[in-house]
Every structure is written in structure tokens, then in C-alpha cells.
Scaffold this active site. Structure first.
Site, PDB file in Angstrom:
ATOM      1  N   CYS A 247      -2.279   5.554  -4.852  1.00  6.93           N
ATOM      2  CA  CYS A 247      -2.616   4.221  -5.386  1.00  6.93           C
ATOM      3  C   CYS A 247      -3.382   4.326  -6.713  1.00  6.93           C
ATOM      4  O   CYS A 247      -2.809   4.737  -7.711  1.00  6.93           O
ATOM      5  CB  CYS A 247      -3.364   3.419  -4.336  1.00  6.93           C
ATOM      6  SG  CYS A 247      -3.430   1.652  -4.696  1.00  6.93           S
ATOM      7  N   HIS A 332       0.782   3.429   0.044  1.00  8.61           N
ATOM      8  CA  HIS A 332      -0.186   4.006   0.982  1.00  8.61           C
ATOM      9  C   HIS A 332       0.523   4.737   2.124  1.00  8.61           C
ATOM     10  O   HIS A 332       0.932   4.111   3.107  1.00  8.61           O
ATOM     11  CB  HIS A 332      -1.082   2.907   1.550  1.00  8.61           C
ATOM     12  CG  HIS A 332      -2.051   2.360   0.558  1.00  8.61           C
ATOM     13  ND1 HIS A 332      -3.305   2.901   0.360  1.00  8.61           N
ATOM     14  CD2 HIS A 332      -1.948   1.336  -0.328  1.00  8.61           C
ATOM     15  CE1 HIS A 332      -3.933   2.236  -0.584  1.00  8.61           C
ATOM     16  NE2 HIS A 332      -3.129   1.277  -1.025  1.00  8.61           N
ATOM     17  N   GLU A 334      -0.914   6.436   4.279  1.00 11.02           N
ATOM     18  CA  GLU A 334      -1.829   6.419   5.422  1.00 11.02           C
ATOM     19  C   GLU A 334      -1.874   5.046   6.093  1.00 11.02           C
ATOM     20  O   GLU A 334      -2.784   4.752   6.869  1.00 11.02           O
ATOM     21  CB  GLU A 334      -3.243   6.819   4.964  1.00 11.02           C
ATOM     22  CG  GLU A 334      -4.069   5.731   4.331  1.00 11.02           C
ATOM     23  CD  GLU A 334      -3.618   5.287   2.948  1.00 11.02           C
ATOM     24  OE1 GLU A 334      -4.147   4.289   2.441  1.00 11.02           O
ATOM     25  OE2 GLU A 334      -2.736   5.946   2.363  1.00 11.02           O
TER      26      GLU A 334
END
Length: 361
Positions: A247, A332, A334
Site C-alpha cells: 500500500c 492488502h 493481509e
């Protein structure tokens, strides 16, 4: 319920019901299209100083549980929803969304047409807004918003103030915290990494002194050009240690390599964005939260290649260095909750560190 107004800098006015903290708030108004994950959205540091509109109409139905948070404190300026559930139904719930916002002094606004508001932002672009009491002078508020400046120090607000460890038996990874989501730490811990989290302004020299096998550049809020000291540190790290950017970390890496970034009209925020990996043709559904992107043309004169692209608008979603063990993605991997299609990027980072095997004196 107390009537409250949302006034936008273009003069638009939305009337709704206040919940949470009853004070006023001002910030950049953005929208998120995810159907789940309001807790993670509330606690994502990348939303620092922003007023978040949730497009899904049912918010708060499973309550609040701190174990689901992505940071210790919420950093949003306000939460704007169609409906806020008063009576959550979930055995894990510790509080209602109204109770959380009261505790954290964050205004909420419900009962407005979030679809109309989202369409307005898509047409006009992200804009400044203010939540205030019924009866406020709209003309003076609009003039005030047009002349006000957006917050520029988001990263320093959300980054850790001092380094701290998260021990493991595997590869040593330094995570530079620009507004790190806890999900990044969870994924590294799951792979037994020995993690040290450091503040955003940590120099390359200080990072290398920790003898890392790799460095993760975390997500974070705002304009990547607002932290030139971080760009300089990343520039010095390239070629010295394997790097994985996520990001904001992706944007900082591009700037460090000589590329440019620009502000998107209304940003990418949600858990349903398709991204194509150019080398394989594989499409992943990804979670995203960013208002800036890397300029593809500016990469042509750098040592970076485009590896991923957004299928919605063609913007750059991933880059890798031609010669060094360095790569990054705009989205992202995650994500929690949400799609885990790109979770394997953490495994790719581990393999990259194993292949490099840096020797420190």
C-alpha cells in the site's frame, strides 16, 4: 435521536441522525464498498483524519470485539452509514458500535442516503465535509470547507513512537510502521518471523544495524510525498536487503526508485477489487484502501517493472525491481476479513529472503 447535518464543500447537505459522540467533525469524505469488516475499517490507520462512508446498509449487527481491530486506536474522523444497529447479535460482541464511538469521541451519522452520497463522491471526487448540528449556516460552512487544508501529518500520527519486537524463530524482518495494520504482523508471526517494528522516520542505517533478513514497508495514510525522509530511507535500503512493500509502502518504493505518484479521483477502498498479475494472467480479488497511485508512465525510466494492474481502472497495483530482491503491491494481502487470494505474497517474501541469505559482519 439528535438531528445532525453532513455538509460537503460543493454545497451538498445530508440530514441524518447522530450516534456515537455528539461533537462536530471535519475531514476528507471517502467511501468503502466492503460488505463486512466495519471493525477493521474503523481501526485501519490508513483512514486517519478521514470521514468514512460505508456503502453496505447494515452496520453494527455483530457488535464490536477488540480482537478484530487492526490497530489499538481508531483514527477515523467520523463514520457515516445508512443504518447503525443498536442491538448486535453475536456471542463475541463486547460493545455496540454506538458505545465504541462514544468512548473514542468519534461522531457517527446514520439514516442518510449513502448510495446518493457515494455516487456524488464518484462524480465529484473525494471532498472535504463537516458533520455539525442541525441549523448550522450552510453557506458559511461551505466557504469554510473550501478554504480549509487537509491534514498532512497522518503518518506521524499513526506510526509507533518507538521500536518494539514480536519474537519468532524464523527470518528476522524489520517492519517500517507508516500506519501498520495488525494483519501484517499476524501473517509474519504465522510464518515464524522474528519481527521488529520501527517508526516511520527510522533511517536506513538504523534499520540495517538490526541485521534484518528482509524489510516490510507497511501500509499507511495520506500522500506518500508528505514523508520525504521515508522515501530517502527506502532509496538507501534498495540493494542492501530484500524488501516487500504494501500500500503506502508500495508508493514510497516507487518514489524512491524515481517514479511519481498521483491522487486518484475517489480512491480504491473495499474488499472486492480485482487485480491481474501480468506474468501469469491470474486474477485475485483484493482488499484495498488508498487515495494515491503510482504513475505508470513514470516507471519507464526506472529499474522497476509493472507486475500487477487493477482491472477496474488499469492503475498500477504491483511493481518489482529488475535487478534486486524488491517487490511491492498496492493492495492488502493481509486482508481480514475479506479475500485471502494474495496471501501467498508473504510466502514469496519468505522464499526471497531464503534465497538472498544476507551476511552481516
Amino acid at each position: 435521536m439528535t438531528k445532525k447535518l453532513l455538509i460537503l464543500e460543493d454545497g451538498s447537505v445530508f440530514e441524518g441522525e447522530g450516534f456515537g459522540w455528539m461533537g462536530d467533525a471535519e475531514g476528507e469524505v471517502v467511501f468503502n464498498t466492503g460488505m463486512t469488516g466495519y471493525q477493521e475499517i474503523l481501526s485501519d490507520p490508513s483512514y486517519c483524519a478521514q470521514m468514512v462512508v460505508l456503502t453496505y446498509p447494515l452496520i453494527g449487527n455483530y457488535g464490536i470485539n477488540r480482537d478484530d481491530f487492526e490497530s489499538i486506536h481508531p483514527y477515523i474522523k467520523a463514520l457515516i452509514v445508512r443504518e447503525a444497529c443498536d442491538l448486535p447479535s453475536n456471542f463475541r460482541s463486547e460493545a455496540s458500535i454506538d458505545e465504541l464511538l462514544k468512548e473514542k469521541k468519534i461522531p457517527g451519522l446514520s439514516g442518510i442516503d449513502t448510495r446518493r452520497l457515494t455516487r456524488l463522491i464518484r462524480s465529484y471526487g473525494t471532498m472535504k465535509g463537516k458533520i455539525c448540528s442541525e441549523g448550522a449556516d450552510v453557506n458559511s460552512m461551505t466557504a469554510e470547507l473550501k478554504s480549509s487544508e487537509l491534514v498532512q501529518d497522518q503518518v506521524s500520527r499513526v506510526s509507533t513512537k518507538s521500536a518494539y519486537p514480536s519474537p519468532g524463530r524464523g527470518k528476522r524482518v524489520v517492519v517500517v510502521d507508516y500506519g501498520m495494520k495488525h494483519g501484517i504482523l499476524r501473517e509474519l508471526n504465522r510464518r515464524q518471523c522474528d519481527v521488529i517494528v520501527v517508526p516511520y522516520h527510522t533511517s536506513a542505517k538504523e534499520i540495517l544495524r538490526l541485521h534484518p533478513d528482509g524489510v516490510v514497508l507497511s501500509n499507511g495514510p495520506g500522500d506518500p510525498k508528505s514523508v520525504p525522509e521515508s522515501v530517502e530511507a527506502v532509496k538507501q535500503l534498495v540493494g542492501s536487503v530484500p524488501i516487500f512493500g504494501i500500500c503506502l509502502g508500495h508508493q514510497l518504493l516507487a518514489l524512491a526508485g524515481g517514479a511519481d505518484t498521483f491522487k486518484l479521483k475517489f480512491g480504491h477502498r473495499g474488499s472486492n477489487h480485482p487485480v491481474k498479475e501480468l506474468s501469469t494472467g491470474k486474477v485475485a480479488i483484493t482488499a484495498q484502501n488508498h487515495g494515491y497511485a503510482v504513475d505508470e508512465q513514470s516507471l519507464l525510466t526506472t529499474d522497476f517493472l509493472v507486475t500487477h494492474k487493477a482491472l477496474n481502472d488499469g492503475t498500477v497495483e504491483g511493481i518489482s525491481h529488475r535487478n534486486e530482491a524488491v517487490f511491492s503491491v498496492q493492495y492488502h494481502p493481509e486482508a481480514s476479513p475479506g479475500p485471502e487470494d494474495a496471501n501467498e505474497l508473504f510466502d514469496r517474501f519468505i522464499h526471497m529472503m531464503e534465497k538472498e541469505e544476507i551476511q552481516y559482519a
